[in-house]
Design a protein around this motif. Sequence first.
Motif, short mmCIF file in Angstrom:
data_model
loop_
_atom_site.label_atom_id
_atom_site.label_comp_id
_atom_site.label_asym_id
_atom_site.label_seq_id
_atom_site.Cartn_x
_atom_site.Cartn_y
_atom_site.Cartn_z
N ASN A 89 31.31 30.11 34.75
CA ASN A 89 32.19 31.17 34.27
C ASN A 89 33.47 31.24 35.09
O ASN A 89 34.56 31.52 34.55
N LEU A 90 33.35 31.00 36.41
CA LEU A 90 34.55 30.96 37.25
C LEU A 90 35.53 29.92 36.73
O LEU A 90 36.74 30.19 36.63
N GLN A 91 35.02 28.74 36.42
CA GLN A 91 35.93 27.69 35.95
C GLN A 91 36.52 28.02 34.59
O GLN A 91 37.71 27.78 34.35
N THR A 92 35.69 28.56 33.69
CA THR A 92 36.20 28.97 32.37
C THR A 92 37.32 29.98 32.53
O THR A 92 38.37 29.89 31.87
N ALA A 93 37.12 30.96 33.42
CA ALA A 93 38.15 31.96 33.67
C ALA A 93 39.39 31.34 34.29
O ALA A 93 40.53 31.70 33.94
N ALA A 94 39.20 30.39 35.20
CA ALA A 94 40.35 29.72 35.84
C ALA A 94 41.19 28.98 34.81
O ALA A 94 42.43 29.00 34.88
N ILE A 95 40.54 28.33 33.86
CA ILE A 95 41.27 27.63 32.79
C ILE A 95 42.07 28.63 31.96
O ILE A 95 43.24 28.39 31.61
N THR A 96 41.45 29.77 31.65
CA THR A 96 42.16 30.82 30.91
C THR A 96 43.36 31.32 31.69
O THR A 96 44.45 31.53 31.13
N ILE A 97 43.19 31.52 33.00
CA ILE A 97 44.28 32.00 33.84
C ILE A 97 45.44 31.00 33.85
O ILE A 97 46.62 31.39 33.78
N MET A 98 45.11 29.71 33.92
CA MET A 98 46.15 28.68 33.90
C MET A 98 46.90 28.68 32.57
O MET A 98 48.12 28.54 32.52
N ASN A 99 46.15 28.87 31.49
CA ASN A 99 46.75 28.77 30.15
C ASN A 99 47.46 30.04 29.70
O ASN A 99 48.45 29.97 28.98
N GLU A 100 46.95 31.19 30.14
CA GLU A 100 47.46 32.45 29.58
C GLU A 100 48.15 33.37 30.58
O GLU A 100 48.84 34.32 30.18
N TYR A 101 47.95 33.10 31.90
CA TYR A 101 48.52 34.00 32.90
C TYR A 101 49.33 33.24 33.95
O TYR A 101 49.48 33.71 35.08
N ASP A 102 49.84 32.09 33.57
CA ASP A 102 50.69 31.29 34.47
C ASP A 102 50.03 31.00 35.82
O ASP A 102 50.69 30.94 36.86
N GLY A 103 48.71 30.86 35.79
CA GLY A 103 47.99 30.48 37.01
C GLY A 103 47.78 31.60 38.00
O GLY A 103 47.39 31.34 39.15
N LEU A 115 38.49 38.32 31.33
CA LEU A 115 38.16 36.99 31.84
C LEU A 115 36.65 36.79 31.89
O LEU A 115 35.90 37.71 32.22
N LYS A 116 36.23 35.58 31.60
CA LYS A 116 34.81 35.23 31.57
C LYS A 116 34.16 35.50 32.93
O LYS A 116 34.69 35.09 33.97
N GLY A 117 33.04 36.20 32.90
CA GLY A 117 32.28 36.43 34.12
C GLY A 117 32.75 37.60 34.96
O GLY A 117 32.18 37.86 36.02
N ILE A 118 33.79 38.30 34.52
CA ILE A 118 34.29 39.45 35.27
C ILE A 118 33.94 40.73 34.53
O ILE A 118 34.42 40.98 33.43
N GLY A 119 33.07 41.52 35.14
CA GLY A 119 32.69 42.81 34.57
C GLY A 119 33.39 43.94 35.29
O GLY A 119 34.27 43.72 36.14
N PRO A 120 32.99 45.19 34.98
CA PRO A 120 33.68 46.35 35.57
C PRO A 120 33.70 46.36 37.10
O PRO A 120 34.72 46.68 37.70
N TYR A 121 32.57 46.01 37.74
CA TYR A 121 32.55 46.02 39.20
C TYR A 121 33.52 44.99 39.77
O TYR A 121 34.34 45.32 40.65
N THR A 122 33.44 43.75 39.32
CA THR A 122 34.29 42.69 39.88
C THR A 122 35.76 42.97 39.59
O THR A 122 36.62 42.76 40.45
#
Length: 347
Positions: A89-103, A115-122
């Motif tokens: 999930n960390l990697q999936t979220a990292a790919i999203t961040i690179m593609n949609e949030y300029d890294g 983002l994948k794997g990030i819930g309310p606490y995180t």
Amino acid sequence: MSYNYSEITSYLLDWYDLNARILPWRDNPKPYYVWISEIMLQQTRVEAVKPYFDRFITNLPDIKALAMAEEDKLLKLWEGLGYYNRVRNLQTAAITIMNEYDGVLPPSYNELLKLKGIGPYTAGAIASIAYQIPVPAIDGNVYRVTKRIAGSFDDITKASVQKELEKDLLVIIPKDRPGDFNQALMELGATICIPNGKPLCEKCPVMHLCRGFRNGTMCSIPIKPEKKKRKLEDRTILVIEYQDKIAIRRRENKGLLAGLWELPSVDGKLNIIEGEEYSSKYIGNIKSLESLGEEKHIFSHIEWRMVGYRIRLNKIMEDNNLIWVTREEIEEKYTLPSAFEAYIKKI
């Protein structure tokens, strides 16, 4: 049970300033570091996480490196922490961040939640610690501390109770130090208001405000339903050797330990006669078979009860599902879950 938490803030922060543990992600609270540490800390103690954190960020120092990492390298860096979906999930979220949030990890609680794997606490932890956004980060430590302080026997698994606590903390979280406030609550729960055994109330900075301490009910709080009993599964683990090579195979990409490498195994616990019969029928070319004894491994909802056998071959097996590796390659390249660790040590 209602409780006005406003008085605890200054006491907590003063205590935290003097007692906060020195941790690598606290010394340098980059958003990436906070994110990685918080995911690692799920289900894992702080002291155990430190070497994994250092190794991970040394090899994958930023979001771009995480997004581009090969899966086998990624899993090997995570080996020993378990719950491998977390690093996927960390990697999936990292790919999203690179593609949609300029890294860049978005400096927004609501965007982090997408983002994948990030819930309310995180999301709350990253937002408050890395970006100083005044939102709560409520984990098990925070539930335990706050409910003991309030002397509350509310069921913390109920959504209504969780929402009420979130609302209460939003009111008192200091806008100038939200990250420190959240970490102070977590730190208190991890080191003083501990989950197992008697809390160290005499060292607590808010003991005088704690209804649980006053009423002698702190060890009975928090309230949550009993966990379901673990499902028991019997397995036979096969350590198949030919000269200096060991057979491993990749598990299916679904279910328990999805996509990870494993020692071949069979449902059920075979006795040594059954093991010999199975090996003769399905493996063949056997030089010797010996028992490696019984072991067990506990997952969150399942317990494996295992028996293992070492099978030495006269001739290498031809099986497209198996690959043959050395022990050194297992240690350096291939990720085998800790469920197999007891038998890997016997190789």
